[in-house]
Write a protein that holds these residues in place. Sequence first.
Motif, PDB file in Angstrom:
ATOM      1  N   ASP A 139      15.432 -16.180  26.816  1.00  0.00           N
ATOM      2  CA  ASP A 139      14.539 -17.429  26.880  1.00  0.00           C
ATOM      3  C   ASP A 139      15.630 -17.977  26.139  1.00  0.00           C
ATOM      4  OD1 ASP A 139      14.442 -19.290  25.265  1.00  0.00           O
ATOM      5  OD2 ASP A 139      13.663 -17.801  23.599  1.00  0.00           O
ATOM      6  N   ILE A 140      16.872 -17.404  26.830  1.00  0.00           N
ATOM      7  CA  ILE A 140      18.493 -18.147  26.564  1.00  0.00           C
ATOM      8  C   ILE A 140      18.973 -18.289  28.687  1.00  0.00           C
ATOM      9  CG2 ILE A 140      20.455 -18.471  26.752  1.00  0.00           C
ATOM     10  CD1 ILE A 140      20.544 -17.113  23.601  1.00  0.00           C
ATOM     11  N   GLY A 141      17.543 -17.674  29.246  1.00  0.00           N
ATOM     12  CA  GLY A 141      18.178 -18.147  30.952  1.00  0.00           C
ATOM     13  C   GLY A 141      17.282 -18.841  31.462  1.00  0.00           C
ATOM     14  N   GLY A 142      16.126 -19.343  30.946  1.00  0.00           N
ATOM     15  CA  GLY A 142      15.158 -19.809  31.031  1.00  0.00           C
ATOM     16  C   GLY A 142      14.117 -18.402  31.591  1.00  0.00           C
ATOM     17  N   VAL A 143      14.476 -17.519  31.794  1.00  0.00           N
ATOM     18  CA  VAL A 143      13.637 -16.350  32.672  1.00  0.00           C
ATOM     19  C   VAL A 143      12.026 -16.296  32.355  1.00  0.00           C
ATOM     20  CG1 VAL A 143      13.190 -13.710  33.390  1.00  0.00           C
ATOM     21  CG2 VAL A 143      15.246 -15.226  33.330  1.00  0.00           C
ATOM     22  N   TRP A 144      12.027 -16.561  30.486  1.00  0.00           N
ATOM     23  CA  TRP A 144      10.742 -16.739  30.448  1.00  0.00           C
ATOM     24  C   TRP A 144      10.631 -17.908  29.648  1.00  0.00           C
ATOM     25  CZ3 TRP A 144      10.570 -11.486  26.873  1.00  0.00           C
ATOM     26  CH2 TRP A 144      10.230 -10.246  28.442  1.00  0.00           C
ATOM     27  N   ASP A 145       9.588 -18.852  29.563  1.00  0.00           N
ATOM     28  CA  ASP A 145       8.836 -20.146  28.285  1.00  0.00           C
ATOM     29  C   ASP A 145       9.187 -20.029  27.107  1.00  0.00           C
ATOM     30  OD1 ASP A 145       6.754 -19.539  27.766  1.00  0.00           O
ATOM     31  OD2 ASP A 145       6.211 -20.358  29.953  1.00  0.00           O
ATOM     32  N   VAL A 146       9.428 -20.650  26.175  1.00  0.00           N
ATOM     33  CA  VAL A 146       9.599 -20.691  24.821  1.00  0.00           C
ATOM     34  C   VAL A 146       7.955 -19.697  24.467  1.00  0.00           C
ATOM     35  CG1 VAL A 146       8.801 -22.606  24.181  1.00  0.00           C
ATOM     36  CG2 VAL A 146      10.183 -20.941  22.573  1.00  0.00           C
ATOM     37  N   MET A 147       7.070 -20.329  24.516  1.00  0.00           N
ATOM     38  CA  MET A 147       6.280 -19.923  24.305  1.00  0.00           C
ATOM     39  C   MET A 147       5.859 -17.856  24.628  1.00  0.00           C
ATOM     40  SD  MET A 147       5.449 -21.144  21.990  1.00  0.00           S
ATOM     41  CE  MET A 147       3.973 -21.227  21.198  1.00  0.00           C
ATOM     42  N   THR A 148       6.045 -17.357  25.795  1.00  0.00           N
ATOM     43  CA  THR A 148       6.667 -15.640  25.876  1.00  0.00           C
ATOM     44  C   THR A 148       7.085 -15.276  25.705  1.00  0.00           C
ATOM     45  OG1 THR A 148       5.953 -16.940  28.930  1.00  0.00           O
ATOM     46  CG2 THR A 148       6.865 -14.651  28.456  1.00  0.00           C
ATOM     47  N   ALA A 149       8.080 -15.606  25.102  1.00  0.00           N
ATOM     48  CA  ALA A 149       9.630 -14.743  24.175  1.00  0.00           C
ATOM     49  C   ALA A 149       8.777 -14.756  23.137  1.00  0.00           C
ATOM     50  CB  ALA A 149      11.071 -16.218  24.314  1.00  0.00           C
TER      51      ALA A 149
END
Length: 956
Positions: A116-126
């Motif tokens: 989440d923090i690294g922008g690997v996943w967007d917030v809804m993926t998290a």
Amino acid sequence: MKDQQSLTDRIQCAPAVYDPDAAQRFRDECADALAELPGSANEFLNAVASASPYLRRLLVRRKSKLVEFLSSPPEDCLAAAIRNALTSANEGGAHTQMKALREAKADAALVIALADIGGVWDVMTATGALSRFADAAVQGALQGAINRSKLESTDGIVILAMGKHGAFELNYSSDIDLVVLFDPERMDADRFDAQKYAVSIARELVNQMQMQTADGYVFRTDLRLRPDPGATAPAVSVRSAEAYYESYGQNWERMAFIKARPCAGDVALGEEFLKTLRPFIWRKYFDYATIEDVHAVKRQMHSAKGGRDVAFEGHDVKLGRGGIREIEFYAQTQQLILGGKNPALRHRATLDALKALAEVNAIDEESRDIMTASYLYLRHVEHRLQMINDEQTHRLPASQNDIARLSVFSGADDSASFRHKMMDTLHAVEKCYDALFEDDEDPQKRLGPMVFTGVDAHPATLDTLEGLGFKRAADVSAAIRRWHTGAMRATKTERARTLLTKLVPPLLESLAKASDPDEAFFAFEGFLERLPAGVQIFSLFLNNLDVFDALIRIMTISPYLGREFSKRVNLIERLLDNRWSAPPPLPSTYAEACAATVANAPDYEAALNAARRWVGEQKFQVTAQLGVGLIAPSDASAHFTKIADAAINSLLAAAMEEMKLQHGNIDGAFVVIGLGRLGAGEMTATSDIDLMFVYDAQNEAMSDGKRSLGVVEYFSRFVRRAVTALSAATEEGALYEVDMQLRPSGKAGPAAVRFSAFHNYYMDEAWTWEVMSLVKARVIGPAGALADKVEAEINSILARVRDVETLGIDIANMRMRLDAAKPGMSAWDVKNVVGGLTDIAFICQYLTLRYAHEVGRPPRPVRLSLKWFEEKEKLTKSDAMILIDAHSMFEAVLQASRAATGGVFAPERAGEALRSRMASVCGEEEIEKAETVLKDHQDQVAQLFTKKIGERNARV
């Protein structure tokens, strides 16, 4: 493919370093692991650790896995955590599974946070990842509970995920809302056994998920979205749930079920249940009254949680104006209004719902885009807030340092730009929301006409009250008019009556949500009548309107706590921040917490008051949770006992310090022995404490203070001081009623007993009933040589060989005398009734005194003692099962009854909510059937008493 790349290779962004010192500590603690990672990964982890104390601790805790996590796709790491949660049921016992679940949660929490923090996943993926892990954890916990039960599979038991969990929208430190349903026919069990198994499994599941251990917790778990939670068991039959929603379901419950889905157990059963609920959730005709109903809830939220106005410092990004909840309500109310005719609008996820509403022109595209962008940003900030300390918080910080930390962690350039974007977002949501909801605070427009002046009832007011669900509208109106006349102490002043006028509309809104609004109203009236004054408490309520829901819920189940609220207004503070329903502290932590509370008091009198406040708050939390079914009776007894132990040891230490100040030290030692329920670890909400004080010192010992005392007088005065500390009524009220009649020679004996006298008395003089009392005896403290010596002496006393015939006659005679002195009032008086808890305890005491010389001393708790005697072959398996089943039910009834009424439950004087609660404690839905079950158990126990010990009318 992108999802096959390592987390390090996919990092898109990283926060700036906030706390260089924290970053350095992290590098020092994880040097070996960081040496194996590329520089980009080091920089990223360094920044994360500098901004979040929680994630720094988690990184250090999982440092052996850092290389794996950063070098693997996060999808793979999450999948492994999910597999570990699912297979935790294969780990053996409950404690082993707890550890496995918590280790899996730590892995999932870390990889989700980093992605989440690294922008690997967007917030809804998290949020979806968190929700999928929650599914696995619930399934694993459920399967473990099934494995340890008498059931063979999860057939017939389903867990519904509600709220954000159901919509795959869990926030980072979210609790999970579950509903546990069961179908006896699918469980291949009769109705009574099915409910008993399902309730037991539900409780174990919650325990597995939320108990705080050395390894942390998995998810805080809330079962309060089940049908009528104040009056139902933790698991509800599908048939009962369907009947409830058909007859009593409310708009907020319709809204709750928009997001509901089966997440564990018998998924097919869950899908069938939700299918039957579709007509309840999705009505065919437009329901514009829903908007006003939901908006009434929002008005309470604005007052109690987030404030009526958009703010920055301390603003609640979930419940406050312009927050996440307004976006969710914006979508959900439109779904409820239009979804009955248009199935395309029946989406669980908020963003999907907004998109669908725009596609059918229910909202315009600009509003959809504003709400979507705002939702994503607010959820992003919400995650960063919660990641800092793993707190379920939604409030923006108030201090500049904390604002700066959150700004950096959220990726803003500085605090000013973060503030600007947050305020723009909140105002944008507020504008869209207010365009849908007309904000009108006039109670007559919100609820209808309400006039509580004059002599006679106002006809339109009665119509309004009846519309709210009050069947005794005339009585309710008369009572409120009486309040306004100043007939109660709480409404004597003009200021109090002015505040009460403002309070009545939101109060009636809350009362209308109760399963029986009339019962809830008169429970609240009883609370008002006992208040010594009203201004303070009315002001408190007006600033925290949502406290009404919890207060009324508790009062309708527990008149005893209603009385306690009136005497101890500070208990309402537990409702204000909702701590009362959170998992109570581990029992092992009470001793240290109470000792610190007492030690920090400025003087002795303050220490006594501090202990009373602390005990009152701890007991209230456990009692309230026991009353509404959030905690099992056996767990409650452990809490009540450890609270008492902590208070006793802390106040005895304070009393001894006072003795030393006045009379100096003495060369000797003392211990306090707990007897009865205190000794056995079976305390209830209202138990008194049975104590015995034993000391050991030389005859010639003298204290070394200016006012020197001999040993006998020294310890006698100390005991009087200690008993006063524990029992005297101070400005904070009394603590415990102390009973010392079980000491040698009873009331005629010395308050403090010398060890040699203790030994001699039980060797030569003690009656059988006095030795019986030692079966549950336990040295509470202080620890040391004398404590060990006394425990050994008690074991020796119990292990003496006795004449079996005389023993049986003595115990039968004692039971007969007790029955004559205090006969059971009804089947619900499970302690005193023939065949009740006293009979079971006497059987255990008889078996102990008869066989201890052969097999040793049994465990003190009766339930463990019965199992122990079965294992030692002093009870047959069938006899032990009769006694264990009866004891389990009687203890549950006793605990629930004390928590609800403070005494013996009387069905004829109880409201429907309390009657339903007590029936559910017995595994029944109707109070009459519950009473029949109690009587059956009591008959079986009475027969076993005669079989094991003898007739009660025996004579020497």
